[in-house]
Design a protein around this motif. Structure first.
Motif, PDB file in Angstrom:
ATOM      1  N   SER A 139       0.816  -1.229   0.000  1.00  0.00           N
ATOM      2  CA  SER A 139       0.000   0.000   0.000  1.00  0.00           C
ATOM      3  C   SER A 139       0.845   1.272   0.000  1.00  0.00           C
ATOM      4  O   SER A 139       0.379   2.320  -0.428  1.00  0.00           O
ATOM      5  N   GLY A 140       2.054   1.206   0.527  1.00  0.00           N
ATOM      6  CA  GLY A 140       2.889   2.406   0.663  1.00  0.00           C
ATOM      7  C   GLY A 140       2.483   3.275   1.843  1.00  0.00           C
ATOM      8  O   GLY A 140       3.035   4.354   2.056  1.00  0.00           O
ATOM      9  N   ARG A 141       1.540   2.784   2.641  1.00  0.00           N
ATOM     10  CA  ARG A 141       1.081   3.602   3.773  1.00  0.00           C
ATOM     11  C   ARG A 141       1.997   3.391   4.979  1.00  0.00           C
ATOM     12  O   ARG A 141       1.774   2.517   5.814  1.00  0.00           O
ATOM     13  N   LEU A 142       3.045   4.186   5.034  1.00  0.00           N
ATOM     14  CA  LEU A 142       4.010   4.122   6.134  1.00  0.00           C
ATOM     15  C   LEU A 142       4.057   5.504   6.788  1.00  0.00           C
ATOM     16  O   LEU A 142       3.853   6.515   6.106  1.00  0.00           O
ATOM     17  N   GLU A 143       4.360   5.527   8.089  1.00  0.00           N
ATOM     18  CA  GLU A 143       4.447   6.823   8.793  1.00  0.00           C
ATOM     19  C   GLU A 143       5.855   7.382   8.586  1.00  0.00           C
ATOM     20  O   GLU A 143       6.815   6.882   9.170  1.00  0.00           O
ATOM     21  N   MET A 144       5.951   8.385   7.741  1.00  0.00           N
ATOM     22  CA  MET A 144       7.263   8.852   7.313  1.00  0.00           C
ATOM     23  C   MET A 144       8.026   9.617   8.389  1.00  0.00           C
ATOM     24  O   MET A 144       9.206   9.910   8.217  1.00  0.00           O
ATOM     25  N   GLU A 145       7.362   9.944   9.502  1.00  0.00           N
ATOM     26  CA  GLU A 145       8.098  10.632  10.574  1.00  0.00           C
ATOM     27  C   GLU A 145       8.890   9.660  11.449  1.00  0.00           C
ATOM     28  O   GLU A 145       9.649  10.070  12.328  1.00  0.00           O
ATOM     29  N   ARG A 146       8.773   8.373  11.194  1.00  0.00           N
ATOM     30  CA  ARG A 146       9.501   7.381  11.990  1.00  0.00           C
ATOM     31  C   ARG A 146      11.022   7.555  11.858  1.00  0.00           C
ATOM     32  O   ARG A 146      11.510   7.941  10.790  1.00  0.00           O
ATOM     33  N   ALA A 147      11.737   7.190  12.948  1.00  0.00           N
ATOM     34  CA  ALA A 147      13.202   7.333  12.951  1.00  0.00           C
ATOM     35  C   ALA A 147      13.850   6.528  11.828  1.00  0.00           C
ATOM     36  O   ALA A 147      14.895   6.926  11.302  1.00  0.00           O
ATOM     37  N   ILE A 148      13.254   5.408  11.421  1.00  0.00           N
ATOM     38  CA  ILE A 148      13.873   4.601  10.356  1.00  0.00           C
ATOM     39  C   ILE A 148      13.970   5.366   9.036  1.00  0.00           C
ATOM     40  O   ILE A 148      14.768   5.019   8.180  1.00  0.00           O
ATOM     41  N   PHE A 149      13.155   6.404   8.883  1.00  0.00           N
ATOM     42  CA  PHE A 149      13.197   7.189   7.644  1.00  0.00           C
ATOM     43  C   PHE A 149      13.948   8.517   7.830  1.00  0.00           C
ATOM     44  O   PHE A 149      14.096   9.275   6.875  1.00  0.00           O
ATOM     45  N   ARG A 150      14.353   8.803   9.059  1.00  0.00           N
ATOM     46  CA  ARG A 150      14.894  10.144   9.368  1.00  0.00           C
ATOM     47  C   ARG A 150      16.277  10.092   9.993  1.00  0.00           C
ATOM     48  O   ARG A 150      16.733  11.091  10.542  1.00  0.00           O
ATOM     49  N   GLY A 191       3.299   5.605  -5.593  1.00  0.00           N
ATOM     50  CA  GLY A 191       2.567   6.865  -5.690  1.00  0.00           C
ATOM     51  C   GLY A 191       2.260   7.421  -4.309  1.00  0.00           C
ATOM     52  O   GLY A 191       2.459   8.621  -4.043  1.00  0.00           O
ATOM     53  N   VAL A 192       1.812   6.550  -3.421  1.00  0.00           N
ATOM     54  CA  VAL A 192       1.465   6.985  -2.058  1.00  0.00           C
ATOM     55  C   VAL A 192       2.715   7.498  -1.334  1.00  0.00           C
ATOM     56  O   VAL A 192       2.695   8.550  -0.679  1.00  0.00           O
ATOM     57  N   LEU A 193       3.819   6.774  -1.498  1.00  0.00           N
ATOM     58  CA  LEU A 193       5.062   7.174  -0.822  1.00  0.00           C
ATOM     59  C   LEU A 193       5.596   8.496  -1.378  1.00  0.00           C
ATOM     60  O   LEU A 193       6.064   9.357  -0.626  1.00  0.00           O
ATOM     61  N   ALA A 194       5.500   8.651  -2.683  1.00  0.00           N
ATOM     62  CA  ALA A 194       5.975   9.910  -3.292  1.00  0.00           C
ATOM     63  C   ALA A 194       5.146  11.081  -2.776  1.00  0.00           C
ATOM     64  O   ALA A 194       5.692  12.131  -2.413  1.00  0.00           O
ATOM     65  N   ASN A 195       3.834  10.886  -2.676  1.00  0.00           N
ATOM     66  CA  ASN A 195       2.969  11.957  -2.147  1.00  0.00           C
ATOM     67  C   ASN A 195       3.309  12.290  -0.705  1.00  0.00           C
ATOM     68  O   ASN A 195       3.139  13.425  -0.267  1.00  0.00           O
ATOM     69  N   ALA A 196       3.786  11.297   0.035  1.00  0.00           N
ATOM     70  CA  ALA A 196       4.130  11.524   1.449  1.00  0.00           C
ATOM     71  C   ALA A 196       5.541  12.101   1.602  1.00  0.00           C
ATOM     72  O   ALA A 196       6.022  12.278   2.725  1.00  0.00           O
ATOM     73  N   GLY A 197       6.228  12.326   0.481  1.00  0.00           N
ATOM     74  CA  GLY A 197       7.566  12.945   0.546  1.00  0.00           C
ATOM     75  C   GLY A 197       8.691  11.949   0.724  1.00  0.00           C
ATOM     76  O   GLY A 197       9.853  12.325   0.913  1.00  0.00           O
ATOM     77  N   ALA A 198       8.407  10.634   0.638  1.00  0.00           N
ATOM     78  CA  ALA A 198       9.437   9.631   0.916  1.00  0.00           C
ATOM     79  C   ALA A 198      10.581   9.680  -0.093  1.00  0.00           C
ATOM     80  O   ALA A 198      11.730   9.366   0.244  1.00  0.00           O
ATOM     81  N   THR A 199      10.285  10.080  -1.322  1.00  0.00           N
ATOM     82  CA  THR A 199      11.331  10.080  -2.348  1.00  0.00           C
ATOM     83  C   THR A 199      12.361  11.195  -2.111  1.00  0.00           C
ATOM     84  O   THR A 199      13.421  11.198  -2.718  1.00  0.00           O
TER      85      THR A 199
END
Ligand SMILES: NC(=O)c1ccc[n+]([C@@H]2O[C@H](COP(=O)([O-])OP(=O)(O)OC[C@H]3O[C@@H](n4cnc5c(N)ncnc54)[C@H](OP(=O)(O)O)[C@@H]3O)[C@@H](O)[C@H]2O)c1
Length: 284
Positions: free
Chosen positions: A140-151, A167-175
């Motif tokens: 789904s790409g539904r991940l909480e991007m504020e998590r330490a694993i991404f930061r 698409g979902v991840l790109a919209n959430a700024g993950a890219t």
């Protein structure tokens, strides 16, 4: 002093570098792995379960493995040791959601007392980079991007997803995140095949030893794909129980095996501390 006592040790492999003396003392023995098959990384899995096979209470704030083990120090030490041995650690999206947002899948995060020992083993014996790669699988790409694993810039994370998930991840700024790589793979009915994931990890990311940390859904798929070489299973001296109203997963979910086609394992070692058993199995 040892953290666990070795009761059985049938590890006959002596190809890989050995544990440094202090880690060998804490583990009460050595730790060797077989070599990776040509077509994919060597895959070892690590779980803790209750005596009745439950791996999560599925209670908000208490869904993780630490609740099952009661934060048992030897379980955490072994988990840290396995993390220190791996090029990458793979988890399903629901396993990520079950832990606090500060959690990192690095050796010292689970057992801080051995931070320097893990680091010395990893850098000077295994000659691996500072931290293993974390691989998160999500359709789904539904991940909480504020998590330490991404930061956390020093801790690289790879997200394996579908085109919809991308698409979902790109919209959430993950890219845009510097320590995060996103890889898109084909999926059938929202399921990316383990062999495609393993091919990507081996050929594009140089992973030779992969630690599978669950959850039971992702693990079941790897088992069914015959892509699990070893299982480290801590048996916690608790009984969780189950009821029709309260779902509590076992080691494997979403896959069932016929009685005459179950994956079979050979016992490699048994360790013990107090009422806990630490089992190591090799796929037959
Ligand atoms: N006791 C232990 O040792 C232990 C270890 C690990 C986990 N756990 C517990 O187990 C529970 C989570 O396990 P779970 O089985 O529910 O979930 P899981 O396997 O961790 O994650 C399932 C999710 O991962 C994604 N996923 C899995 N396989 C996929 C595939 N082949 N292709 C694409 N996406 C895939 C999907 O995410 P999307 O929905 O985002 O598409 C799916 O909903 C948690 O409570 C956790 O604490 C316990």
């Amino acid at each position: 002093m040892a953290l666990v006592q070795t009761l059985i040790d049938r590890d006959q492999i002596h190809l890989e570098p050995a544990l440094p003396p202090r880690l060998r003392e804490l583990y009460d023995g050595n730790l060797h792995y077989g070599s990776a098959p040509a077509e994919r990384p060597f895959v070892l899995a690590n779980f803790v379960s209750t005596l009745d096979g439950v791996v999560s209470f599925e209670v908000s704030g208490q869904a993780g493995g630490s609740t099952i083990s009661g934060s048992d120090p030897a379980d955490h030490f072994i988990m840290g040791l396995l993390r220190a041995s791996a090029d990458a650690i793979i988890v399903g999206a629901r396993t990520v959601q079950a832990v606090t947002s500060e959690s990192l899948w690095i050796p010292e995060n689970i057992y801080p007392d051995a931070k320097d020992l893990y680091s010395d083993y990893r850098l000077n014996v295994l000659h691996k980079p500072e931290y293993p790669l974390l691989v998160v699988v999500t359709a789904s790409g539904r991940l909480e991007m504020e998590r330490a694993i991404f930061r956390t810039p020093s801790v690289p994370t790879v997200v394996v997803t579908t085109s919809a998930g991308m698409g979902v991840l790109a919209n959430a700024g993950a890219t845009q995140l510097p320590s995060v790589q996103i890889h898109m793979l084909d999926a059938k009915a929202g399921v990316i095949s383990p062999s495609e994931i393993l091919r990507l990890l081996q050929s594009r990311l140089g992973v030779r030893r992969l630690l599978h940390e669950g959850g039971p859904t992702l693990f079941g798929q790897f088992l069914a794909a015959e892509a699990v070489d070893e299982l480290f299973l801590t048996l916690s001296p608790k009984i969780a129980g189950r009821s029709a109203e309260a779902f509590r997963p076992g080691l494997v979910q979403g896959v069932e095996f016929n009685p005459d086609a179950t994956p079979r394992f050979q016992l490699l070692s048994v360790k013990q501390r107090a009422e806990y058993l630490y089992l190591r199995y090799q796929r037959m």
